[in-house]
Write a protein that holds these residues in place. Structure first.
Motif, PDB file in Angstrom:
ATOM      1  N   LEU A   1      -3.409 -13.390   0.925  1.00 24.88           N
ATOM      2  CA  LEU A   1      -4.557 -12.609   1.406  1.00 24.88           C
ATOM      3  C   LEU A   1      -4.306 -11.108   1.388  1.00 24.88           C
ATOM      4  CD1 LEU A   1      -5.711 -14.873   4.367  1.00 24.88           C
ATOM      5  CD2 LEU A   1      -6.758 -14.642   2.090  1.00 24.88           C
ATOM      6  N   ALA A   2      -3.098 -10.692   0.984  1.00 24.71           N
ATOM      7  CA  ALA A   2      -2.743  -9.273   0.999  1.00 24.71           C
ATOM      8  C   ALA A   2      -3.395  -8.474  -0.130  1.00 24.71           C
ATOM      9  CB  ALA A   2      -1.226  -9.118   0.920  1.00 24.71           C
ATOM     10  N   PHE A   3      -4.015  -9.133  -1.071  1.00 26.09           N
ATOM     11  CA  PHE A   3      -4.581  -8.445  -2.238  1.00 26.09           C
ATOM     12  C   PHE A   3      -6.049  -8.118  -2.018  1.00 26.09           C
ATOM     13  CE2 PHE A   3      -1.125 -11.161  -3.718  1.00 26.09           C
ATOM     14  CZ  PHE A   3      -0.317 -10.209  -4.301  1.00 26.09           C
ATOM     15  N   ALA A   4      -6.486  -7.025  -2.630  1.00 27.02           N
ATOM     16  CA  ALA A   4      -7.879  -6.591  -2.520  1.00 27.02           C
ATOM     17  C   ALA A   4      -8.822  -7.704  -2.956  1.00 27.02           C
ATOM     18  CB  ALA A   4      -8.108  -5.346  -3.374  1.00 27.02           C
ATOM     19  N   GLY A   5      -9.800  -7.992  -2.129  1.00 30.43           N
ATOM     20  CA  GLY A   5     -10.824  -8.975  -2.470  1.00 30.43           C
ATOM     21  C   GLY A   5     -10.402 -10.421  -2.317  1.00 30.43           C
TER      22      GLY A   5
ATOM     23  N   VAL B   1      -5.823 -13.394 -12.899  1.00 30.31           N
ATOM     24  CA  VAL B   1      -7.226 -13.686 -12.607  1.00 30.31           C
ATOM     25  C   VAL B   1      -8.061 -12.408 -12.658  1.00 30.31           C
ATOM     26  CG1 VAL B   1      -8.817 -14.492 -10.818  1.00 30.31           C
ATOM     27  CG2 VAL B   1      -6.734 -15.786 -11.318  1.00 30.31           C
ATOM     28  N   VAL B   2      -7.577 -11.345 -12.020  1.00 30.22           N
ATOM     29  CA  VAL B   2      -8.341 -10.090 -12.009  1.00 30.22           C
ATOM     30  C   VAL B   2      -8.460  -9.519 -13.424  1.00 30.22           C
ATOM     31  CG1 VAL B   2      -8.434  -7.727 -11.115  1.00 30.22           C
ATOM     32  CG2 VAL B   2      -7.788  -9.605  -9.598  1.00 30.22           C
ATOM     33  N   ALA B   3      -7.439  -9.689 -14.237  1.00 30.45           N
ATOM     34  CA  ALA B   3      -7.489  -9.198 -15.623  1.00 30.45           C
ATOM     35  C   ALA B   3      -8.629  -9.848 -16.404  1.00 30.45           C
ATOM     36  CB  ALA B   3      -6.158  -9.448 -16.321  1.00 30.45           C
TER      37      ALA B   3
ATOM     38  N   PHE C   1      -7.130 -19.959  -2.523  1.00 30.04           N
ATOM     39  CA  PHE C   1      -7.195 -18.501  -2.454  1.00 30.04           C
ATOM     40  C   PHE C   1      -7.865 -17.994  -3.722  1.00 30.04           C
ATOM     41  CE2 PHE C   1      -3.764 -19.942   0.222  1.00 30.04           C
ATOM     42  CZ  PHE C   1      -4.045 -19.285   1.409  1.00 30.04           C
ATOM     43  N   LYS C   2      -8.920 -17.199  -3.512  1.00 31.69           N
ATOM     44  CA  LYS C   2      -9.734 -16.727  -4.628  1.00 31.69           C
ATOM     45  C   LYS C   2      -9.913 -15.222  -4.561  1.00 31.69           C
ATOM     46  CE  LYS C   2     -12.740 -20.804  -4.975  1.00 31.69           C
ATOM     47  NZ  LYS C   2     -14.179 -21.201  -5.013  1.00 31.69           N
ATOM     48  N   VAL C   3     -10.211 -14.666  -5.725  1.00 32.37           N
ATOM     49  CA  VAL C   3     -10.662 -13.289  -5.818  1.00 32.37           C
ATOM     50  C   VAL C   3     -11.917 -13.310  -6.680  1.00 32.37           C
ATOM     51  CG1 VAL C   3      -9.089 -12.762  -7.743  1.00 32.37           C
ATOM     52  CG2 VAL C   3     -10.075 -10.902  -6.392  1.00 32.37           C
TER      53      VAL C   3
ATOM     54  N   HIS D   1     -10.216  -1.742  -7.110  1.00 33.91           N
ATOM     55  CA  HIS D   1      -9.227  -0.662  -7.268  1.00 33.91           C
ATOM     56  C   HIS D   1      -7.970  -1.183  -7.961  1.00 33.91           C
ATOM     57  CE1 HIS D   1     -11.758   1.835  -4.777  1.00 33.91           C
ATOM     58  NE2 HIS D   1     -11.768   0.877  -3.872  1.00 33.91           N
ATOM     59  N   TRP D   2      -8.184  -2.093  -8.897  1.00 29.72           N
ATOM     60  CA  TRP D   2      -7.085  -2.728  -9.625  1.00 29.72           C
ATOM     61  C   TRP D   2      -6.636  -1.805 -10.750  1.00 29.72           C
ATOM     62  CZ3 TRP D   2      -6.730  -5.497 -14.503  1.00 29.72           C
ATOM     63  CH2 TRP D   2      -5.601  -6.320 -14.603  1.00 29.72           C
ATOM     64  N   VAL D   3      -5.343  -1.602 -10.877  1.00 29.84           N
ATOM     65  CA  VAL D   3      -4.821  -0.667 -11.883  1.00 29.84           C
ATOM     66  C   VAL D   3      -4.177  -1.357 -13.080  1.00 29.84           C
ATOM     67  CG1 VAL D   3      -4.507   1.224 -10.260  1.00 29.84           C
ATOM     68  CG2 VAL D   3      -2.660  -0.417 -10.613  1.00 29.84           C
ATOM     69  N   GLY D   4      -4.292  -2.657 -13.157  1.00 32.70           N
ATOM     70  CA  GLY D   4      -3.718  -3.368 -14.296  1.00 32.70           C
ATOM     71  C   GLY D   4      -2.572  -4.261 -13.871  1.00 32.70           C
ATOM     72  N   LEU D   5      -2.101  -5.025 -14.823  1.00 32.32           N
ATOM     73  CA  LEU D   5      -1.002  -5.941 -14.551  1.00 32.32           C
ATOM     74  C   LEU D   5       0.219  -5.169 -14.105  1.00 32.32           C
ATOM     75  CD1 LEU D   5      -1.477  -8.413 -17.527  1.00 32.32           C
ATOM     76  CD2 LEU D   5      -2.022  -8.807 -15.126  1.00 32.32           C
TER      77      LEU D   5
END
Length: 124
Positions: free
Chosen positions: A11-15, A103-105, A29-31, A116-120
């Motif tokens: 849960l520490a990640f944005a979204g 997943v965010v990629a 756990f999903k984003v 506010h993801w900056v990449g892998l």
């Protein structure tokens, strides 16, 4: 890693959010609606299934007996990790982050920007 530590790491990640689409025992756990981790937090031993780059997945499985192809998941893209202490905790945390990043990629750029993801973190 305890169940609470695992939940907090996911849960520490944005979204990131926790849902129970299968039953109340399995945390998903999903984003942005996409799964990056699954665990039965009450399970003994504690396990977590994580998305993984296919080449890295094979390497991890050959290095750690506690890492196996994803249980009831696409075996090429998912690993299940038994959290019995044989896989270093820092590596488990990196695997959780990598799963989130994969997943965010795959999300649209506008969703990545909202997060506010900056990449892998590794390899990009």
């Amino acid at each position: 890693m305890t169940p609470d530590e695992l939940r907090n790491a996911c849960l520490a990640f944005a979204g990131a959010g926790e849902e129970f689409p299968f039953d109340e025992a399995n945390s998903v756990f999903k984003v942005r609606g996409k799964i990056f981790a699954i665990s039965r937090l009450s399970g003994v031993p504690l396990r977590v299934s994580l998305k993984c780059d296919p080449e890295l997945a094979v390497q991890l499985r050959s290095t750690f007996p506690a890492i196996t192809p994803g249980y009831h998941l696409n075996k090429r893209h998912w690993n299940t990790v038994v959290l019995d202490g044989s896989v270093p905790e820092h590596l488990v945390r990196e695997m959780i982050e990598d799963s989130y990043d994969l997943v965010v990629a795959g999300l649209p750029k506008r969703e990545q920007v909202k997060l506010h993801w900056v990449g892998l973190s590794r390899g990009e």
